[in-house]
Each structure stands twice: as C-alpha cells, then as structure tokens.
Scaffold this motif. Sequence first.
Motif, PDB file in Angstrom:
ATOM      1  N   THR A  50       0.819  -1.215   0.000  1.00 46.37           N
ATOM      2  CA  THR A  50       0.000   0.000   0.000  1.00 46.37           C
ATOM      3  C   THR A  50       0.851   1.262   0.000  1.00 46.37           C
ATOM      4  N   GLY A  51       2.098   1.164   0.459  1.00 49.00           N
ATOM      5  CA  GLY A  51       2.957   2.345   0.557  1.00 49.00           C
ATOM      6  C   GLY A  51       2.681   3.186   1.792  1.00 49.00           C
ATOM      7  N   ASP A  52       1.783   2.713   2.663  1.00 48.09           N
ATOM      8  CA  ASP A  52       1.422   3.463   3.870  1.00 48.09           C
ATOM      9  C   ASP A  52       2.465   3.365   4.976  1.00 48.09           C
ATOM     10  N   TYR A  53       3.386   2.426   4.849  1.00 47.05           N
ATOM     11  CA  TYR A  53       4.350   2.158   5.917  1.00 47.05           C
ATOM     12  C   TYR A  53       5.761   2.530   5.497  1.00 47.05           C
ATOM     13  N   ILE A  54       6.577   2.818   6.490  1.00 48.62           N
ATOM     14  CA  ILE A  54       7.994   3.084   6.264  1.00 48.62           C
ATOM     15  C   ILE A  54       8.790   2.232   7.251  1.00 48.62           C
TER      16      ILE A  54
END
Length: 195
Positions: A65-69
């Motif tokens: 999702t790209g929501d996390y780093i």
Amino acid sequence: MKIENLRQKQALEFCKTCLNYYFNYLTEDEIVYINEILKNQHFSKTEIEKLLFIAEKIWDNELATGDYIVVSWSKYANQKRKSFITFATLSKRDDITSFCDSNLGIEYMITYKSIIGALNKDGATLIEDIEKKNDYTLAVINNKVINSYNGATKLITPIQLLDKSDNTYLSKHNELILDSRLITEKQEINISKKI
C-alpha cells in the motif's frame, strides 16, 4: 510470562487481529480455519505454519500500500556498517517513530520473508553463539542464534506491531528484526528530532 504461554497468547491475538482488521485479505477457508483455532485454542507446528502463510499474505499486501515506512536508525553521525541482522522500526508514513530519538536512518524495502521477528516494544534481542539456542531463538544465521528475550515473533501483523497499548517503554520501538540479505536500501532519512 513463560515463553510457551507468550507464544499461545501471540497466536490468539494474531488470529483475532486477522478477523478484526484483515478480513478482506482472507479466503473463506482461512476464516473458518482461524475461527476453529480460536475455538480450540490449540496450536500445533502445522497450524502455526498455516498462520505464518496468512501473516505473509497480510504483510505483503499491507507493505504494497505504501502506507508504511521501515527505517533502521543510527545512534551515530555516520551509519554503522550493516551486519547480517538489521534492526528497524515500522511506522506509518505520516507518524514516524524513531529509535531512541535518533533523527538519522536508512529506509529499507522489505517483504515478510525479510522479517526474522517483530515486537511492539524492544525485542531484547541478542546475537549469540550457537550453543545458546533456546526457546527464545528466532533464527540461526551464520552459525549464530538470534534470541529475542522479550519474545519477538513472526506471527504478528502491522497493526499489532504499531499497537502501543501493551508497551510501557518510554521509547516506542515498533521493532523489526530483519535478515540483512533480504532487504533493499531505499534512501537515507534525516528527520527533525521532534517527531
């Protein structure tokens, strides 16, 4: 808490989290299977392996999702040379948690296979000689054991890792213990000390 009791608690919490937050990732068979586990509260090695397969699916979908780093933080001005194990934090991109107030780090791309273990607080993880293999051992790499004496696990979801409710530590770790061979450096991170 004894490690056996902790592992059972972690498995039960994982199952509950799957049904409460990741229902859309589960097949009908997986939903029935998880409900059976919650009903029986019994975990054989085969059952844990099936749950790990579900964990992998959840992590890989959530990371996509790209929501996390994922950041490995440095306590030093110059980054230390990468070991065969990398410690990092998982954060939401809009709410980054650093390690021990560090503002320098390296962002990594990971998959579930990169994760040796994870815990929403300090994993109390030691790299020890092979003769120290025990119930707290997460993996054996390079003839060394990776022991997490606070009970880091692979049977955890991103939501559980970010959960601060069971963490009385002043430093919120959201700790990931990663296999350095299975991560890719993305970029250097430099954030303000006020997070």
